[in-house]
Design a protein around this motif. Structure first.
Motif, PDB file in Angstrom:
ATOM      1  N   TYR A 120      -0.697   2.834 -10.777  1.00  0.00           N
ATOM      2  CA  TYR A 120      -1.337   4.128 -10.539  1.00  0.00           C
ATOM      3  C   TYR A 120      -2.290   4.465 -11.688  1.00  0.00           C
ATOM      4  CZ  TYR A 120      -2.206   9.057  -9.967  1.00  0.00           C
ATOM      5  OH  TYR A 120      -2.832  10.275  -9.848  1.00  0.00           O
ATOM      6  N   PHE A 130       4.882   0.633 -10.439  1.00  0.00           N
ATOM      7  CA  PHE A 130       4.020   1.553  -9.695  1.00  0.00           C
ATOM      8  C   PHE A 130       3.282   2.512 -10.620  1.00  0.00           C
ATOM      9  CE2 PHE A 130       7.147   0.276  -6.475  1.00  0.00           C
ATOM     10  CZ  PHE A 130       6.296  -0.149  -5.480  1.00  0.00           C
ATOM     11  N   ASN A 163       0.855  -1.166   0.000  1.00  0.00           N
ATOM     12  CA  ASN A 163       0.000   0.000   0.000  1.00  0.00           C
ATOM     13  C   ASN A 163       0.901   1.229   0.000  1.00  0.00           C
ATOM     14  OD1 ASN A 163      -2.169   1.707   0.156  1.00  0.00           O
ATOM     15  ND2 ASN A 163      -2.961   0.891   2.077  1.00  0.00           N
ATOM     16  N   ILE A 164       0.406   2.322  -0.535  1.00  0.00           N
ATOM     17  CA  ILE A 164       1.176   3.562  -0.594  1.00  0.00           C
ATOM     18  C   ILE A 164       0.348   4.668   0.055  1.00  0.00           C
ATOM     19  CG2 ILE A 164       2.279   5.265  -2.105  1.00  0.00           C
ATOM     20  CD1 ILE A 164       2.316   2.922  -4.229  1.00  0.00           C
ATOM     21  N   MET A 166       0.510   8.952   1.238  1.00  0.00           N
ATOM     22  CA  MET A 166       1.193  10.231   1.040  1.00  0.00           C
ATOM     23  C   MET A 166       0.706  11.199   2.112  1.00  0.00           C
ATOM     24  SD  MET A 166       0.882  12.844  -2.206  1.00  0.00           S
ATOM     25  CE  MET A 166      -0.777  13.415  -1.858  1.00  0.00           C
ATOM     26  N   VAL A 170       6.190   9.950   1.589  1.00  0.00           N
ATOM     27  CA  VAL A 170       5.547   8.851   0.878  1.00  0.00           C
ATOM     28  C   VAL A 170       5.948   7.569   1.602  1.00  0.00           C
ATOM     29  CG1 VAL A 170       5.384   7.589  -1.302  1.00  0.00           C
ATOM     30  CG2 VAL A 170       5.570  10.091  -1.308  1.00  0.00           C
ATOM     31  N   GLN A 223       0.295  14.370  -6.922  1.00  0.00           N
ATOM     32  CA  GLN A 223      -0.241  13.058  -6.568  1.00  0.00           C
ATOM     33  C   GLN A 223       0.316  11.960  -7.474  1.00  0.00           C
ATOM     34  OE1 GLN A 223      -4.460  12.774  -5.934  1.00  0.00           O
ATOM     35  NE2 GLN A 223      -4.452  10.571  -6.219  1.00  0.00           N
ATOM     36  N   CYS A 257       3.813  11.217  -6.278  1.00  0.00           N
ATOM     37  CA  CYS A 257       3.886  10.566  -4.972  1.00  0.00           C
ATOM     38  C   CYS A 257       3.374   9.128  -4.978  1.00  0.00           C
ATOM     39  CB  CYS A 257       3.131  11.383  -3.931  1.00  0.00           C
ATOM     40  SG  CYS A 257       3.978  12.929  -3.485  1.00  0.00           S
ATOM     41  N   TYR A 258       2.490   8.792  -5.899  1.00  0.00           N
ATOM     42  CA  TYR A 258       1.947   7.436  -5.931  1.00  0.00           C
ATOM     43  C   TYR A 258       2.562   6.555  -7.010  1.00  0.00           C
ATOM     44  CZ  TYR A 258      -1.569   8.620  -2.484  1.00  0.00           C
ATOM     45  OH  TYR A 258      -2.197   8.982  -1.323  1.00  0.00           O
TER      46      TYR A 258
END
Length: 168
Positions: A149, A145, A57-58, A60, A70, A107, A110-111
């Protein structure tokens, strides 16, 4: 002279104005690490290879102006018919300085990009923890990732429309 020519022949401001997008890793750190070996020492006699379940899981968080934390959380559970061989929970964080980046791009960075940058370090911490627990090091495969995303953003976009498929 108030103006100078930049490296690519572009005019730059000589007044010290800093308006170019900048991203930098300020720090990386283990935020939380838990290793459980509930069936030791019997687990070292088991002949069956355990099934490995990996979840991640990520998160922020805005830590300060232009600074974002993060956190990549990785949970690993090794199970067999005889029980749990081991369980590891790792929260590995990166602190990123982000300046002059449009709000709508923070966003995605960061993700998608930030986790890609810290993942190799989190993977090493995880492998070392498993090895230090008496098991062969667990080397996770690289994770896309950015692709994940994009997939989640696309699904969220479909859900935001609120229309079942086939209706206009």
């Amino acid at each position: 002279m108030a103006e100078e020519m930049g490296a690519e022949g572009q005019e730059t401001l000589g007044n010290g104005a800093d308006n170019m997008p900048q991203v930098a890793i300020i720090s990386q750190y283990v935020k939380d690490l838990s290793f459980e070996n509930p069936n030791a020492p019997a687990v070292y006699q088991w002949q069956v290879q355990p099934n490995i379940d990996v979840q991640f899981n990520i998160a922020m968080n805005k830590a300060a102006d232009d600074v974002y934390e993060v956190v990549l959380k990785i949970d690993v559970r090794a199970q067999s018919d005889q029980g749990t061989a081991f369980a590891v929970e790792l929260s590995y964080a990166g602190l990123f300085g982000i300046r002059n980046v449009p709000e709508e791009q923070i966003q995605p960075f960061c993700y998608a990009e930030a986790p890609r940058l810290v993942f190799p370090f989190a993977r090493r911490v995880l492998a070392d923890a498993v090895r230090d627990g008496g098991f062969p090091p667990l080397m996770l495969e690289p994770i896309d990732f950015a692709g994940l995303y994009m997939q989640q953003a696309q699904q969220a976009g479909q859900l935001a429309q609120g229309e079942p498929a086939g209706q206009a």
